[in-house]
Design a protein around this motif. Structure first.
Motif, short mmCIF file in Angstrom:
data_model
loop_
_atom_site.label_atom_id
_atom_site.label_comp_id
_atom_site.label_asym_id
_atom_site.label_seq_id
_atom_site.Cartn_x
_atom_site.Cartn_y
_atom_site.Cartn_z
N ALA A 35 -7.65 39.78 -13.76
CA ALA A 35 -7.37 39.08 -14.76
C ALA A 35 -5.89 38.91 -14.80
CB ALA A 35 -7.01 40.39 -15.52
N THR A 36 -4.77 38.82 -15.22
CA THR A 36 -3.45 39.22 -15.01
C THR A 36 -2.55 39.62 -15.75
OG1 THR A 36 -2.67 36.52 -16.21
CG2 THR A 36 -3.43 36.01 -13.48
N GLY A 37 -1.44 39.53 -15.44
CA GLY A 37 -0.34 40.78 -16.90
C GLY A 37 -0.09 41.00 -16.55
N ASN A 65 -10.82 34.26 -12.14
CA ASN A 65 -10.41 34.46 -13.34
C ASN A 65 -9.97 34.62 -14.73
OD1 ASN A 65 -7.75 35.04 -10.55
ND2 ASN A 65 -6.47 35.76 -12.55
N LEU A 66 -9.64 35.47 -15.50
CA LEU A 66 -10.56 34.90 -17.16
C LEU A 66 -9.09 33.95 -17.15
CD1 LEU A 66 -9.48 38.40 -18.34
CD2 LEU A 66 -11.47 37.47 -18.32
N ASP A 67 -8.24 33.33 -17.12
CA ASP A 67 -7.67 32.16 -17.78
C ASP A 67 -6.44 31.55 -17.03
OD1 ASP A 67 -6.23 34.44 -17.56
OD2 ASP A 67 -6.36 34.90 -19.86
N SER A 79 2.46 30.26 -13.63
CA SER A 79 0.73 30.05 -14.03
C SER A 79 0.18 30.71 -13.23
CB SER A 79 0.44 28.66 -12.51
OG SER A 79 0.48 28.89 -11.41
N TYR A 80 -1.48 30.99 -13.24
CA TYR A 80 -2.03 32.33 -12.90
C TYR A 80 -2.67 32.20 -11.88
CZ TYR A 80 -1.59 34.42 -17.57
OH TYR A 80 -1.21 34.51 -18.78
N ARG A 81 -2.50 31.09 -11.24
CA ARG A 81 -3.01 30.86 -9.63
C ARG A 81 -2.04 31.27 -8.91
NH1 ARG A 81 -6.49 31.36 -5.58
NH2 ARG A 81 -7.10 29.27 -6.51
N LEU A 131 -10.51 43.72 -17.00
CA LEU A 131 -9.79 43.28 -17.75
C LEU A 131 -8.65 44.12 -18.23
CD1 LEU A 131 -12.98 43.20 -20.45
CD2 LEU A 131 -11.61 40.65 -19.38
N GLY A 132 -7.29 43.50 -19.09
CA GLY A 132 -6.20 44.01 -20.01
C GLY A 132 -6.37 43.60 -21.88
N ILE A 133 -5.78 43.97 -22.47
CA ILE A 133 -5.65 43.79 -23.61
C ILE A 133 -4.49 43.25 -24.43
CG2 ILE A 133 -5.33 46.01 -24.21
CD1 ILE A 133 -7.57 45.80 -26.90
N GLY A 134 -3.71 41.75 -24.87
CA GLY A 134 -2.80 41.76 -25.25
C GLY A 134 -2.53 42.34 -27.06
N ILE A 139 -9.39 39.24 -24.99
CA ILE A 139 -9.64 39.11 -23.94
C ILE A 139 -9.52 38.20 -22.67
CG2 ILE A 139 -10.61 42.14 -23.54
CD1 ILE A 139 -12.96 40.46 -24.04
N GLY A 140 -9.13 38.20 -22.10
CA GLY A 140 -9.01 36.33 -21.37
C GLY A 140 -7.83 36.01 -22.46
N PHE A 141 -7.78 34.55 -22.88
CA PHE A 141 -6.83 34.44 -24.10
C PHE A 141 -7.70 34.30 -25.38
CE2 PHE A 141 -3.08 33.68 -20.99
CZ PHE A 141 -2.19 34.12 -21.75
N GLU A 163 5.04 35.29 -28.65
CA GLU A 163 5.81 37.13 -28.58
C GLU A 163 6.03 37.37 -26.94
OE1 GLU A 163 6.77 39.99 -31.12
OE2 GLU A 163 6.95 38.36 -32.19
N GLN A 164 4.44 38.12 -26.94
CA GLN A 164 4.63 39.09 -26.01
C GLN A 164 4.51 38.06 -24.54
OE1 GLN A 164 0.95 40.68 -24.97
NE2 GLN A 164 -0.02 40.05 -22.99
N ASN A 165 4.16 37.04 -24.38
CA ASN A 165 4.31 36.52 -22.81
C ASN A 165 5.88 35.62 -22.66
OD1 ASN A 165 1.84 37.77 -22.73
ND2 ASN A 165 0.73 36.10 -21.50
N GLU A 201 2.28 50.71 -27.02
CA GLU A 201 2.61 49.73 -27.39
C GLU A 201 1.12 48.59 -27.59
OE1 GLU A 201 3.61 48.02 -23.20
OE2 GLU A 201 3.75 49.69 -24.26
N LYS A 202 -0.09 49.50 -26.66
CA LYS A 202 -0.76 49.05 -26.84
C LYS A 202 -1.87 50.05 -27.91
CE LYS A 202 -0.49 45.37 -24.14
NZ LYS A 202 -1.08 45.48 -22.37
N ALA A 203 -1.57 50.35 -28.30
CA ALA A 203 -2.46 52.33 -28.68
C ALA A 203 -3.12 51.97 -30.30
CB ALA A 203 -1.66 53.19 -29.23
#
Ligand code: F6R
Length: 272
Positions: A35-37, A65-67, A79-81, A131-134, A139-141, A163-165, A201-203
């Motif tokens: 994952a990225t982020g 990678n996820l996305d 880019s995520y690459r 994985l992260g969480i948006g 998850i992923g996009f 808004e997040q990214n 902010e993820k709670a």
């Protein structure tokens, strides 16, 4: 699903990096889903240190990678690459040919989704998916309303994700409104998966994903269906979980995971 709560983001990251190190050492050759982020940057920093200081070997590893954003070339700093090369691949002994992301520049994006799925299948499937969480619950996009059976495809990004990214896009570059992402179904097919969430902010969204109803409105809730999924959160991200004390008790008596607990403060490694 198992939930592990660490006192702060640093110890949560250290635990995750130790688990990934264990995966790479225990079972080469490994197929890693990545994952990225911003949450993952510290994880990759720690993996770079393991490689530099302890010779952690990535040579037998393949990654998926996820996305990836639609319309950004690999050379684009957003880019995520570019992210993966910068934060991990350029610093460890991985063959870049063995690192894969969906191609957001492909002329036929539907065909690209199918090609990516075949590539994962041909590699024998994903052994370990990070994985992260948006904030949208993605998850992923995989944004809200993503089918639990979805596969790699193009997805429209929600206002919450834009808004997040968007702040990460500098110098007037507009953030793409579409991305290619592994599907929820692709993620559920991984043999093991780990979701890392840090920060207050993820709670709210983490509580909905872990303890809320299974719903396509919160794609991360699909992980409740995964037979081998661990959620690692810091206190701040875990603060809305009703069962957080019980999860801690279960974790503390499970040597499968406690052997990865960080014992020393982390060193630091710049990307250079
Ligand atoms: C990116 C990805 C996303 C991020 C999520 C959290 O490859 O998979 O699901 O994990 O958007 O991003 P951060 O860590 O920036 O909050």
């Amino acid at each position: 699903m198992q939930v592990v709560i660490q006192p702060n983001a640093q110890s949560a990251v250290a635990l995750v990096a130790n688990i990934i190190e264990g995966v790479l050492r225990d079972r080469p050759p490994t197929v890693l889903g990545l994952a990225t982020g911003s949450t993952m940057e510290a994880v990759y920093a720690q993996l770079r240190i393991f490689h530099r200081d302890q010779g952690l070997d990535f040579s037998a590893c393949r990654t998926f990678n996820l996305d990836e954003y639609v319309g950004l070339p690999a050379s684009h700093p957003n880019s995520y690459r570019f992210y993966m090369n910068h934060h991990l691949f350029n610093h460890v002994n991985i063959d870049l040919q063995n690192t894969h992301l969906p191609d957001g520049m492909a002329a036929d994006l539907d065909a690209e989704g199918q090609r990516y799925e075949r590539l994962i299948d041909n590699a024998g499937g994903i052994d370990f998916q990070l994985l992260g969480i948006g904030r949208s619950g993605h998850i992923g996009f995989n944004e809200p309303l993503s089918a639990f059976h979805s596969r790699t495809r193009v997805e429209w990004l929600t206002p919450a994700t834009l808004e997040q990214n968007a702040p990460l896009f500098k110098n007037g570059t507009a953030m793409p409104h579409q991305a290619m992402t592994m599907g929820v179904g692709t993620i559920l097919d991984s043999r093991r998966c780990l979701l890392l969430a840090t920060g207050a902010e993820k709670a709210d969204i983490l509580a909905r994903a872990v303890e809320g109803p299974l719903t396509a409105m919160v794609p991360a809730s699909a992980l409740q269906l995964h037979a081998n999924c661990i959620v690692v959160a810091d206190e701040a991200a875990a603060s809305h979980l009703q069962g957080r004390k019980d999860y801690q008790l279960a974790f503390q008596s499970d040597p499968k995971w406690t052997r990865f607990l960080p014992s020393a403060p982390m060193a630091s490694a710049a990307c250079g």
